[in-house]
Design an enzyme around this catalytic site. Structure first.
Site, PDB file in Angstrom:
ATOM      1  N   HIS A 101      -1.169 -11.700  29.756  1.00  0.00           N
ATOM      2  CA  HIS A 101      -2.135 -12.800  29.758  1.00  0.00           C
ATOM      3  C   HIS A 101      -3.136 -12.542  28.634  1.00  0.00           C
ATOM      4  CE1 HIS A 101      -0.770 -14.531  33.604  1.00  0.00           C
ATOM      5  NE2 HIS A 101      -0.554 -13.276  33.977  1.00  0.00           N
ATOM      6  N   ASN A 126      -0.831 -19.804  31.469  1.00  0.00           N
ATOM      7  CA  ASN A 126      -1.970 -20.278  32.279  1.00  0.00           C
ATOM      8  C   ASN A 126      -3.303 -20.125  31.558  1.00  0.00           C
ATOM      9  OD1 ASN A 126      -1.922 -17.475  32.510  1.00  0.00           O
ATOM     10  ND2 ASN A 126      -2.617 -17.454  34.642  1.00  0.00           N
ATOM     11  N   HIS A 182       6.835 -16.587  39.476  1.00  0.00           N
ATOM     12  CA  HIS A 182       5.878 -15.785  40.256  1.00  0.00           C
ATOM     13  C   HIS A 182       6.193 -16.115  41.713  1.00  0.00           C
ATOM     14  CE1 HIS A 182       1.551 -14.408  41.126  1.00  0.00           C
ATOM     15  NE2 HIS A 182       1.974 -14.911  42.266  1.00  0.00           N
ATOM     16  N   HIS A 208       7.219  -9.482  38.279  1.00  0.00           N
ATOM     17  CA  HIS A 208       6.501  -8.473  39.076  1.00  0.00           C
ATOM     18  C   HIS A 208       6.948  -8.343  40.538  1.00  0.00           C
ATOM     19  CE1 HIS A 208       4.317 -12.114  40.061  1.00  0.00           C
ATOM     20  NE2 HIS A 208       3.595 -12.102  38.960  1.00  0.00           N
ATOM     21  N   ASP A 222       2.033  -7.363  33.226  1.00  0.00           N
ATOM     22  CA  ASP A 222       1.120  -8.335  33.871  1.00  0.00           C
ATOM     23  C   ASP A 222      -0.325  -8.039  33.490  1.00  0.00           C
ATOM     24  OD1 ASP A 222       0.218 -10.491  35.282  1.00  0.00           O
ATOM     25  OD2 ASP A 222       0.689  -9.707  37.270  1.00  0.00           O
ATOM     26  N   HIS A 252     -10.093  -9.311  32.885  1.00  0.00           N
ATOM     27  CA  HIS A 252     -11.226 -10.042  33.445  1.00  0.00           C
ATOM     28  C   HIS A 252     -12.515  -9.413  32.917  1.00  0.00           C
ATOM     29  CE1 HIS A 252      -8.888 -12.480  36.214  1.00  0.00           C
ATOM     30  NE2 HIS A 252      -8.260 -11.402  36.648  1.00  0.00           N
TER      31      HIS A 252
HETATM   32 ZN   LIG Z   1       2.230 -13.564  38.333  1.00  0.00          ZN
END
Ligand SMILES: [Zn+2]
Length: 436
Positions: free
Chosen positions: A66, A98, A185, A238, A311, A315
Site C-alpha cells: 500500500h 485502495n 482479500h 495474506h 501487506d 499509518h
Molecule cells: Zn488485505
C-alpha cells in the site's frame, strides 16, 4: 564510498548466487554492465564490489504494497514507499488500488506509474480495483486497465462481496488470457464486523471482539469454487488460517488455477503477541493461533502457499497511537521482510534460503507478470538484483525510509541485512544506504 561505485559497470565478486529461476546455488561473480547482467568478459576494468560471504539473488518482488498515494500522502507517498522497498531489497512492488481516488481507471494507474518513474527507486505495478470505487456493486473498467498494462485486480481491504460479481470478474479476466488475475482479500464482512483480533481464548481474556478464522475459511471456499467453475485465475492475499491453507492445498490438487501469499508477520507472530495491546500488531486478517502460524509455515515450505507478500500498510504515528479498538489495522513491512523471513523460517530450518528467495522474488514475479524481475541472473537479463548479508543482525527501530513507523517488528532482532539493490543496472542501494 567512491563515486566510481555508481558506474554503469561493476562486478559483485565471490558471492553466493541463489537464482531459483535457473536452479543455481553456487559461488560465482556477477557482472553488471549497461543495465544488464553481463558475461565474464565484461568484468575487466569494472569496479569490483567484494561480495564474499554475501548472497546475490534476483531483486525481491512484493505482490502486496500500500503506497497510499494518491490521497493519503500523510501516511506514505510513492517516493517514500519505493525508497523503503529498495532498502528492503525489492526491485518491483504491486501497489494496491485502495487509494483516494481509487485506482479503478487508467488515469490513476498512469499517475501512480509516473510518480514511481520519477522516484526511480523500484518498479511499481499498479493493481486495478475489481469493482468501481471499491464499491462492490459493478465491475470497474477492467478492459481499459488491461489495455493500460494492469495484470492484477483487487478490492483489497475488502473481498468482492457477492459470489455473482466475483464470478463475473473471474470470467472477465479469463477472457483476457492467462496473465490477468483477481487477488482477493478473503474475509466475510458479516463475521468480522466490529472485531479487532483473532477470535479465541486470547480475545476473550483481553476483552476484545474477535474476527474468527471462519471469516477467512468461508470466503476462501467460495472463491475456490468460483475459480474452479470459471477457470479464471485467482490469487488469495495474506492467508492467515490453517483451514484456508488446507482448502488451497486441496484445490491445487484438483487443478484449480489459484495462487496464495502469506505475510512475514503471520509467519512470525500469534495472538499471544497481542497481550501488550501493541497496536502495531493489529492487522487484518488478524494474527492467529500458533497452530495457524505453523500451518502457514508448512504451506510455504511445501509450495501450497506460493509467495511471501508484505501487506506493507503505513499509518501516521498519531493514527496508531490510539486505543487498540480504535487504531487502524496494518503494519509496515518492506524494510523488514527479508530479515523476518530469514529469522522466522530459514534460521530455524523450516525453509531453505533458496525457497525463501523463490517465494519472495521468482514466484511473485511470475504471478505479477513482471518478466524483467525474479531472475534468471543470466547474461543479457535486466540487472535487477539484491545482495544481502545472511548473517548480519539488526534490531528493528526507526528511522525508516517509509514515512510510517508502525512496524509489528519494532524492537525485534532480525538476521539478514540488505546491502545492495540493483535496479536495471543502477545501484539504488549501496552499502545499505539509498543512493538517491
Ligand atoms: Zn488485505
Amino acid at each position: 564510498m567512491s563515486s566510481g561505485i555508481l558506474s554503469r559497470r561493476f562486478v559483485f565478486s565471490g558471492g553466493r548466487v541463489i537464482d531459483p529461476a535457473a536452479g543455481v546455488d553456487a559461488v560465482r561473480d556477477v557482472v553488471v554492465a549497461d543495465g544488464v547482467v553481463a558475461g565474464p568478459e565484461a568484468a575487466e576494468g569494472a569496479e569490483r564490489i567484494d561480495a564474499r560471504g554475501l548472497v546475490i539473488g534476483p531483486g525481491l518482488v512484493d505482490l502486496h504494497t500500500h503506497l497510499r498515494e494518491p490521497g493519503d500522502e500523510h501516511k506514505e507517498t510513492v517516493a517514500t514507499g519505493t525508497r523503503a522497498a529498495a532498502l528492503g531489497g525489492y526491485t518491483a512492488v504491486a501497489a494496491m488500488a485502495n487509494t483516494r481516488p481509487v485506482a479503478d481507471n487508467a488515469a490513476v494507474i498512469q499517475a501512480v506509474r509516473d510518480l514511481a518513474t520519477a522516484a526511480g527507486l523500484c518498479d511499481v505495478f499498479p493493481v486495478g480495483a475489481t469493482t468501481r470505487g471499491l464499491g462492490g456493486e459493478v465491475l470497474a473498467e477492467m478492459g481499459e486497465m488491461v489495455a493500460a498494462g494492469v495484470r492484477v485486480f483487487s478490492d483489497d481491504g475488502l473481498p468482492v462481496p457477492t459470489a455473482r460479481l466475483l464470478r463475473n470478474a473471474l470470467l472477465y479476466v479469463r477472457a483476457f488470457g492467462d496473465d490477468v488475475v483477481i487477488a482477493e482479500h478473503a474475509e466475510d464482512g458479516s463475521l468480522v464486523e466490529g472485531g479487532h483480533m483473532h477470535e479465541g481464548i486470547r480475545s476473550a481474556s483481553l476483552g476484545l471482539a474477535g474476527r474468527p478464522s471462519e471469516a477467512e475459511e468461508i470466503v476462501v471456499a467460495r472463491d475456490l469454487a468460483l475459480a474452479r467453475a470459471t477457470g479464471g485465475r485467482l490469487h488469495l492475499c495474506h492467508l492467515s488460517s490453517a483451514r484456508a491453507v488446507e482448502l488451497v492445498r486441496r484445490a491445487k490438487e484438483e487443478g484449480v488455477r489459484v495462487t496464495a501469499e502469506v505475510t512475514p508477520h503471520h509467519l512470525t507472530f500469534t495472538d499471544e503477541d497481542l497481550l501488550t495491546y501493541d497496536t502495531n500488531r493489529k492487522v487484518n486478517p488478524p494474527l492467529r493461533s500458533a497452530e495457524d502460524r505453523d500451518a502457514l509455515r508448512r504451506g510455504l515450505a511445501d509450495g501450497t502457499i506460493d509467495a511471501v507478500a508484505t501487506d506493507h500498510a503505513p499509518h501516521a504515528v498519531e493514527e496508531k497511537d490510539a486505543e487498540f479498538d480504535l487504531a487502524p489495522p496494518g503494519t509496515i513491512g518492506l524494510e523488514t521482510a527479508l530479515g523476518a523471513v530469514i529469522t522466522a523460517l530459514v534460521e530455524p530450518g523450516h525453509v531453505s534460503l533458496s525457497r525463501a528467495i523463490e517465494a519472495m522474488s521468482t514466484t511473485p514475479a511470475r504471478i505479477l507478470g513482471a518478466g524483467e524481475h525474479g531472475g534468471p541472473i543470466a547474461p543479457g537479463s535486466p540487472a535487477n538484483l539484491v545482495v544481502f548479508d545472511p548473517e548480519q543482525e539488526r534490531v528493528v527501530e526507526p528511522p525508516f525510509a517509509s514515512k510510517a513507523r508502525n512496524s509489528a517488528f519494532l524492537g525485534r532482532r532480525l538476521r539478514g541485512a540488505v546491502l545492495y539493490t540493483v535496479l536495471r543496472g543502477d545501484l539504488v542501494v549501496a552499502e545499505g544506504k539509498p543512493t538517491r
